[in-house]
Design a protein around this motif. Structure first.
Motif, PDB file in Angstrom:
ATOM      1  N   CYS A  23       0.824  -1.206   0.000  1.00  0.00           N
ATOM      2  CA  CYS A  23       0.000   0.000   0.000  1.00  0.00           C
ATOM      3  C   CYS A  23       0.856   1.253   0.000  1.00  0.00           C
ATOM      4  O   CYS A  23       1.803   1.375   0.783  1.00  0.00           O
ATOM      5  CB  CYS A  23      -0.909   0.010   1.228  1.00  0.00           C
ATOM      6  SG  CYS A  23      -2.060   1.399   1.301  1.00  0.00           S
ATOM      7  N   HIS A  58       1.506   3.022  -9.788  1.00  0.00           N
ATOM      8  CA  HIS A  58       1.407   1.914  -8.840  1.00  0.00           C
ATOM      9  C   HIS A  58       1.604   0.567  -9.520  1.00  0.00           C
ATOM     10  O   HIS A  58       2.226  -0.334  -8.943  1.00  0.00           O
ATOM     11  CB  HIS A  58       0.060   1.982  -8.105  1.00  0.00           C
ATOM     12  CG  HIS A  58       0.005   3.042  -7.057  1.00  0.00           C
ATOM     13  ND1 HIS A  58      -1.153   3.467  -6.470  1.00  0.00           N
ATOM     14  CD2 HIS A  58       1.002   3.784  -6.498  1.00  0.00           C
ATOM     15  CE1 HIS A  58      -0.887   4.409  -5.584  1.00  0.00           C
ATOM     16  NE2 HIS A  58       0.417   4.615  -5.585  1.00  0.00           N
ATOM     17  N   ARG A  65      -2.553  -1.169  -3.445  1.00  0.00           N
ATOM     18  CA  ARG A  65      -3.506  -0.407  -2.642  1.00  0.00           C
ATOM     19  C   ARG A  65      -2.961   1.000  -2.428  1.00  0.00           C
ATOM     20  O   ARG A  65      -1.761   1.239  -2.578  1.00  0.00           O
ATOM     21  CB  ARG A  65      -3.743  -1.087  -1.287  1.00  0.00           C
ATOM     22  CG  ARG A  65      -4.436  -2.431  -1.387  1.00  0.00           C
ATOM     23  CD  ARG A  65      -4.448  -3.136  -0.048  1.00  0.00           C
ATOM     24  NE  ARG A  65      -5.318  -4.307  -0.069  1.00  0.00           N
ATOM     25  CZ  ARG A  65      -5.407  -5.191   0.907  1.00  0.00           C
ATOM     26  NH1 ARG A  65      -4.670  -5.054   2.003  1.00  0.00           N
ATOM     27  NH2 ARG A  65      -6.226  -6.227   0.820  1.00  0.00           N
ATOM     28  N   GLY A  66      -3.860   1.905  -2.041  1.00  0.00           N
ATOM     29  CA  GLY A  66      -3.390   3.261  -1.824  1.00  0.00           C
ATOM     30  C   GLY A  66      -4.379   4.101  -1.034  1.00  0.00           C
ATOM     31  O   GLY A  66      -5.554   3.744  -0.882  1.00  0.00           O
ATOM     32  N   LEU A  85     -11.349   7.960  -6.217  1.00  0.00           N
ATOM     33  CA  LEU A  85     -11.696   6.727  -5.513  1.00  0.00           C
ATOM     34  C   LEU A  85     -12.598   5.849  -6.362  1.00  0.00           C
ATOM     35  O   LEU A  85     -12.444   4.614  -6.388  1.00  0.00           O
ATOM     36  CB  LEU A  85     -12.380   7.050  -4.180  1.00  0.00           C
ATOM     37  CG  LEU A  85     -11.467   7.562  -3.076  1.00  0.00           C
ATOM     38  CD1 LEU A  85     -12.288   8.078  -1.908  1.00  0.00           C
ATOM     39  CD2 LEU A  85     -10.510   6.476  -2.608  1.00  0.00           C
ATOM     40  N   ALA A  88     -10.349   4.269  -8.916  1.00  0.00           N
ATOM     41  CA  ALA A  88      -9.325   3.360  -8.392  1.00  0.00           C
ATOM     42  C   ALA A  88      -9.896   2.035  -7.919  1.00  0.00           C
ATOM     43  O   ALA A  88      -9.228   0.995  -7.998  1.00  0.00           O
ATOM     44  CB  ALA A  88      -8.567   4.045  -7.253  1.00  0.00           C
ATOM     45  N   TYR A  92      -8.591   1.112  -2.622  1.00  0.00           N
ATOM     46  CA  TYR A  92      -8.118   2.455  -2.303  1.00  0.00           C
ATOM     47  C   TYR A  92      -9.041   3.122  -1.281  1.00  0.00           C
ATOM     48  O   TYR A  92     -10.246   2.874  -1.255  1.00  0.00           O
ATOM     49  CB  TYR A  92      -8.019   3.309  -3.576  1.00  0.00           C
ATOM     50  CG  TYR A  92      -6.803   2.938  -4.404  1.00  0.00           C
ATOM     51  CD1 TYR A  92      -5.673   3.742  -4.424  1.00  0.00           C
ATOM     52  CD2 TYR A  92      -6.771   1.745  -5.128  1.00  0.00           C
ATOM     53  CE1 TYR A  92      -4.545   3.380  -5.151  1.00  0.00           C
ATOM     54  CE2 TYR A  92      -5.663   1.365  -5.861  1.00  0.00           C
ATOM     55  CZ  TYR A  92      -4.549   2.188  -5.869  1.00  0.00           C
ATOM     56  OH  TYR A  92      -3.435   1.831  -6.578  1.00  0.00           O
TER      57      TYR A  92
END
Length: 290
Positions: A23, A58, A65-66, A85, A88, A92
């Motif tokens: 992440c 990424h 994940r982020g 969001l 993603a 996320y």
């Protein structure tokens, strides 16, 4: 408003790739300006850095994940994060700017929560978002009601000026950028000592980020390694990592993200520690599925 430098457009893959489920616990998205206008009085504006570019970054890094952190550029208007969001997907989460807890309606804050925004960040004073003591207490009360976490961006000089604000909080607290200690002072640095004391409380977490700006020696940032090691010794289960992409308010060329991931390998040379920082700890703090 000064011009700040954009991110490195050619990120390289780190060697080796990070563990599955890793992440990036802090990155931002900016623009395009025609869709997401900068708020009046914003302290800075960054070159465009969209969620599509962030997701490609990424993939290059091996990050799955982020956490998208709202920049002060947009204040209480979180549309750029809400849209990011949605693009993603479920891996996320988001972190609000704490200003929305004062300016946003209950229904808007509920919308943020439903979208995956589970914390609020209090920015350093130099970025143009400040609160009175009364407003700060109101914001913290709202965070507690929501079951969110509070996130604090240290001043460039460290955490000592802000320490009275948050040292007695009983909610989950994330301290950004290692608390910005001065590596030239070594173990005597006041911010380093303060953060180590906070880590004893159990509800404080530290983000290993902003290596390139904390360092006084420059790449390969050897002078920051003892700081990270001190935190790892103190609380290995409450450390996370963030790229801080696209590196807001950078007046020097931002680093290549591959170098930043490999710097983390120098902080945490064992596979067990690396998995804690990149996978297990973010899962626990941000509520990802295991």
């Amino acid at each position: 408003m000064p011009d700040y430098l954009p991110f490195d457009p050619n990120p390289r893959s780190p060697d080796p790739k990070p563990p599955a489920g890793s992440c990036d616990c802090q990155f931002h998205v900016f623009g395009p300006a025609a869709t997401y206008p900068v708020r009046a009085g914003a302290a800075y504006e960054m070159p465009t850095a969209t969620i599509d570019v962030a997701l490609q970054l990424h993939r290059t890094l091996g990050i799955e994940r982020g956490v998208i952190v709202q920049a002060t550029t947009y204040g209480a208007d979180h549309q750029v994060v809400l849209d990011a969001l949605e693009a993603a997907g479920p891996g996320y989460r988001g972190c609000a700017n704490a200003l929305v807890l004062l300016e946003g309606s209950d229904s808007y804050i509920e919308k943020l929560d439903a979208a995956g925004i589970k914390g609020a960040r209090f920015n350093r004073q130099g970025l143009g978002v400040s609160m009175s003591t009364k407003d700060f207490e109101r914001a913290i009360s709202r965070i507690r009601e929501l079951g969110w976490y509070a996130k604090f961006q240290p001043e460039a000089s460290g955490v000592m000026e802000q320490l009275p604000l948050f040292q007695s909080l009983d909610i989950p607290v994330m301290l950004d950028h290692m608390g910005r200690p001065d590596p030239r002072q070594g173990s005597a640095d006041p911010s380093l000592k303060a953060v180590l004391e906070l880590l004893k409380q159990g509800n404080f977490w530290v983000m290993l980020s902003l290596t390139e700006k904390i360092s006084r020696d420059g790449a390969p940032w050897d002078d920051v390694i003892p700081i990270a090691h001190a935190y790892l010794e103190a609380a290995p289960d409450r450390l996370v990592w963030g790229s801080d992409w696209p590196h807001p308010v950078s007046v020097k060329q931002p680093p290549n993200e591959g170098d930043l991931v490999e710097q983390l390998y120098r902080y945490a040379p064992s596979g067990e520690l690396l998995s804690k920082i990149l996978v297990d700890n973010p899962t626990a703090f941000f509520g990802f599925e295991k």
